[in-house]
Scaffold this motif. Structure first.
Motif, mmCIF file in Angstrom:
data_model
loop_
_atom_site.group_PDB
_atom_site.id
_atom_site.type_symbol
_atom_site.label_atom_id
_atom_site.label_comp_id
_atom_site.label_asym_id
_atom_site.label_seq_id
_atom_site.Cartn_x
_atom_site.Cartn_y
_atom_site.Cartn_z
ATOM 1 N N TYR A 593 0.822 -1.207 -0.104
ATOM 2 C CA TYR A 593 -0.081 0.083 -0.253
ATOM 3 C C TYR A 593 1.053 1.263 0.119
ATOM 4 O O TYR A 593 0.736 2.219 -0.666
ATOM 5 C CB TYR A 593 -1.073 0.048 1.040
ATOM 6 N N GLU A 676 -4.245 -1.689 10.236
ATOM 7 C CA GLU A 676 -5.267 -2.028 9.126
ATOM 8 C C GLU A 676 -6.260 -0.892 8.823
ATOM 9 O O GLU A 676 -6.551 -1.148 7.512
ATOM 10 C CB GLU A 676 -6.057 -3.115 10.186
ATOM 11 N N LEU A 679 -5.173 1.137 5.636
ATOM 12 C CA LEU A 679 -4.995 0.170 4.322
ATOM 13 C C LEU A 679 -6.067 0.358 3.486
ATOM 14 O O LEU A 679 -7.268 0.437 3.864
ATOM 15 C CB LEU A 679 -4.384 -1.120 4.333
ATOM 16 N N GLU A 681 -8.979 -0.951 0.820
ATOM 17 C CA GLU A 681 -9.854 -2.302 0.880
ATOM 18 C C GLU A 681 -9.109 -3.385 0.420
ATOM 19 O O GLU A 681 -9.099 -4.588 0.850
ATOM 20 C CB GLU A 681 -11.092 -2.009 0.476
ATOM 21 N N TYR A 683 -6.339 -4.018 -0.263
ATOM 22 C CA TYR A 683 -4.904 -4.263 0.168
ATOM 23 C C TYR A 683 -5.087 -5.115 1.639
ATOM 24 O O TYR A 683 -3.827 -5.349 2.157
ATOM 25 C CB TYR A 683 -3.874 -2.997 0.419
ATOM 26 N N LYS A 684 -6.097 -5.123 1.994
ATOM 27 C CA LYS A 684 -6.103 -5.984 3.438
ATOM 28 C C LYS A 684 -5.688 -7.542 3.520
ATOM 29 O O LYS A 684 -5.831 -7.924 2.343
ATOM 30 C CB LYS A 684 -7.792 -5.970 3.890
ATOM 31 N N SER A 688 -11.605 -8.798 7.361
ATOM 32 C CA SER A 688 -11.588 -7.977 8.703
ATOM 33 C C SER A 688 -12.600 -8.314 9.745
ATOM 34 O O SER A 688 -13.465 -9.491 9.327
ATOM 35 C CB SER A 688 -11.764 -6.417 8.390
#
Length: 696
Positions: A593, A676, A679, A681, A683-684, A688
């Protein structure tokens, strides 16, 4: 969904109805004596039972049998053998003997033994427990058994449970005899309310921490949690309805009295509560229930999480152990009752429980101690690690009057006289519920709320039965020799209530002031598993268990090592998983990211001369600091981990994990959870909390 529940209930269980239908009258009579009174089962009777059981199982589609047992791993174990027996002409017959029913010989070398058995000492025996019904599971006849070593030590959780039940039966009958009651059997009964989380299986499979440890080691708080109180008892999600229908259908076929189902407080959290059964049967059924919950979930593309604290910041899951004592004639010994003699009898049993809990706070805490439950106890949805007893306002007032030697008065219309002049009247069944109490009286039973959701209830109930049996023995010894029973009874109750009044607490266990008050009272606060287990081999505990015949000293020494080793092993797995997720998932996602945003900044400035790109730069700056900090925290965690592994004894290692490794894990997580939300979405690194909790 099964339409005719009574017809299918217990259809996969070789229960008393099936026994009566299939066994000769005399055989059933002999087996019934074993079931009711614990009488030995003769081999000739066992042969007849085995043949009938085999024929029934084959009709149900079974091809194999197994001695189903509960080793010290806390889960069940099974080794399958087929019914086939070769014939001289190359064919086979299906046979099953009484000897095969009664006794098996699985390999015992690789089960936990606390260092008391070497790997080459492999011999172990399983012995049929006829008080728990056999059942069919996936084409296999499962025979509940006890598991012991070649030299006779218990290697399971069932054997000590049966011993503790026998001890309580013996001492409770002595007490009842003092009140003119001759009963043949007293048993404890349990109804374990089972809490659990349900998440989507695909999302679960993408989380290494859930797969390896059963809980999330990372996860930023979602924008919505449980603060709206809109999950508790809410209408069920259609997908959850289908799951629960299938779960009930399966459990009913196994004879499990699944009664209540509902949404619990946290998102994706639910509960199943069964009707009471005798403790031995309830323990077996709860083990089976946990297995079924997981298998049924997979059938629906879901995953059942039984960990005590799968999500940080949300309620964890317990297993409320509703415990009572009853005679074979159906009298609940914890029912206040309507007759004078029953009231005095009730008070004596109640006083015995208060004394038992007060004098054995450590043992009760040890019985529910685990790495998972340590996260839950003391949080805002669970009882604190301090053991206390809740009685409700009215019963509290009754015992307070006894303690102070004062007359008791109540504005309630319904009262019950005790029949002993010195003792006051008792209002009937006027207790509220206290969610913050570890051990709460709820009208005709005690609810032991500290038990963790993944835990076998065998250990807690073995402890409960044993400590109460120990006190009943002391009381019986004193009262049996009294020249004036009523006078001795009054004196004993008043003395013991006063002596153990410190354990009674009706207030808010979540309040910080209770910790201060509990310390003043001299109550124990054993926050971690090592803190609790350190007391297991105290002289008074060894004396209690060995004199009752529940454990030998060697078995206790073995359990001490196993409890500490398992705690350290769980933390070891969590640390390794955490470090791997940091290095392989979280940091690479952050680097990716950072690279993407950096590229965006460069392109923006090349296209728009003088562009500040302040928002992008701010994100980059924050991530740069957090990435460096997370790397540092991971290094510190790894060093703490290495140091803990070399701490020395099992207790030293466990304490090192509790005191240094766990804080280091929490520090690393805190940094990762800040990364978290920064970042994008896409790149998660993994699903989550929002995905897991709200996409079912």
């Amino acid at each position: 969904m099964t339409a005719n529940v009574p017809e299918v209930f217990g259809s996969l269980v070789f229960n008393q109805k099936t026994m009566k239908d299939r066994l000769p009258k005399e055989t059933f009579k002999a087996l019934k004596k074993t079931l009711d009174d614990g009488a030995p089962l003769p081999l000739d009777v066992a042969n007849v039972v085995a043949h009938a059981m085999k024929e029934w199982a084959i009709e149900k589609g079974a091809t194999h049998y197994t001695h189903w047992f509960q080793p010290l791993t806390g889960i069940t174990a099974e080794k399958h053998d087929s019914f086939i027996n070769p014939q001289d002409d190359g064919t086979v017959i299906m046979s099953f003997s009484g000897k095969e029913l009664v006794k098996g010989e699985p390999d015992a070398s690789s089960f936990p033994s606390g260092g008391h058995r070497a790997t080459f000492e492999a011999r172990g025996y399983t012995v049929w427990d006829p008080t728990s019904y056999p059942f069919i599971k996936e084409h296999t006849l499962c025979i509940p058994t006890a598991f012991c070593s070649y030299t006779g030590e218990a290697l399971d959780k069932k054997t000590p449970l049966l011993r503790s039940m026998e001890a309580l039966d013996k001492q409770a009958k002595r007490i009842l005899k003092l009140f003119g009651k001759e009963v043949s059997h007293v048993a404890t009964t349990v109804g374990p309310e089972q809490e659990y989380f349900i998440v989507d299986h695909k999302l679960y499979s993408e989380r290494k921490d859930l797969r390896m440890t059963g809980r999330t080691l990372f996860g930023a708080k979602p924008s919505k949690g449980q603060e709206m109180d809109d999950q508790y008892f809410a209408a069920l999600n259609p997908r959850i309805v289908e799951y629960m229908e299938d779960l009930n259908d399966t459990l009913w076929k196994y004879g499990v009295l699944s009664k209540t189902e509902h949404n619990e407080v946290a998102p994706a959290q639910h509960e199943m509560a069964p009707i009471f059964s005798t403790t031995n049967l309830s323990v077996d059924q709860n083990q089976l229930t946990m297995e079924v919950m997981k298998k049924v979930a997979k059938r629906h593309g879901l995953e059942c999480l039984l960990h005590e604290k799968p999500f940080a910041g949300l309620n964890g899951s317990g297993k409320h152990n509703n415990w009572s004592m009853s005679t074979n004639e159906g009298e609940n010994l914890l029912e206040p009752g309507k007759t004078p003699e029953s009231n005095a009898q009730f008070l004596l049993f109640l006083t015995a429980i208060l004394k038992a809990v007060d004098e054995n706070q450590d043992l009760l805490r040890i019985s529910v101690a685990s790495a998972g439950n340590d996260h839950r106890l003391g949080a805002n949805e669970a009882p604190p690690a301090i053991i206390s007893v809740y009685l409700g306002d009215e019963l509290y007032a009754v015992l307070e009057a006894i303690k102070d030697g004062k007359p008791y008065t109540s504005d309630k219309n319904e009262k019950m006289t005790i029949g002993v002049d010195v003792l006051p009247s008792i209002p009937k069944d006027s207790t509220d519920r206290n969610r913050t109490s570890p051990f709460a009286f709820t009208g005709n039973k005690f609810e032991f709320r500290s038990v963790g959701s993944s835990l076998s209830i065998a250990g807690p109930n073995t402890t409960l039965d044993a400590i109460v049996a120990d006190v009943l023995k002391i009381f019986a010894d004193e009262l049996e020799g009294a020249s004036d029973f009523e006078k001795a009874l009054n004196a004993l109750i008043a003395r013991e209530v006063k002596a153990h009044w410190r354990i009674v607490f009706n207030g808010n266990g979540y309040d910080e002031s209770w910790k201060v008050e509990a310390k003043k009272r001299g109550l124990l606060e054993l926050k971690t598993t090592p803190d609790a287990v350190e007391h297991y081999l105290d002289a008074k505990n060894v004396k209690l268990f060995t004199e009752l015949g529940v454990y030998t000293k060697q078995e206790m020494e073995s359990h001490y090592e196993i409890k500490l080793e398992k705690y350290a092993q769980v933390l070891n797995i969590e640390v390794n998983t955490m470090l791997e997720m940091i290095s392989k998932d979280i940091l690479p996602a952050a680097y990716k990211y950072i690279s993407a945003v950096s590229k965006t900044v460069s392109e923006l400035k090349s296209v728009v001369p003088g562009a500040k790109a302040s928002a992008e730069t701010k994100v980059l700056s924050e991530l740069d600091v957090l990435v460096d900090e997370l790397s540092e925290k991971a290094e510190l965690l790894e060093k703490a981990h290495e140091k803990a592994e070399k701490a020395g004894s099992a207790l030293a290692v466990a304490k090192a994990y509790a005191d240094t490794v766990k804080p280091a894990m929490e520090e690393a997580r805190a940094v990762a959870d800040k990364i978290e939300p920064l970042l994008g979405e896409e790149y998660k690194p993994f699903p989550s909390y929002e995905d897991l909790l709200f996409r079912v």
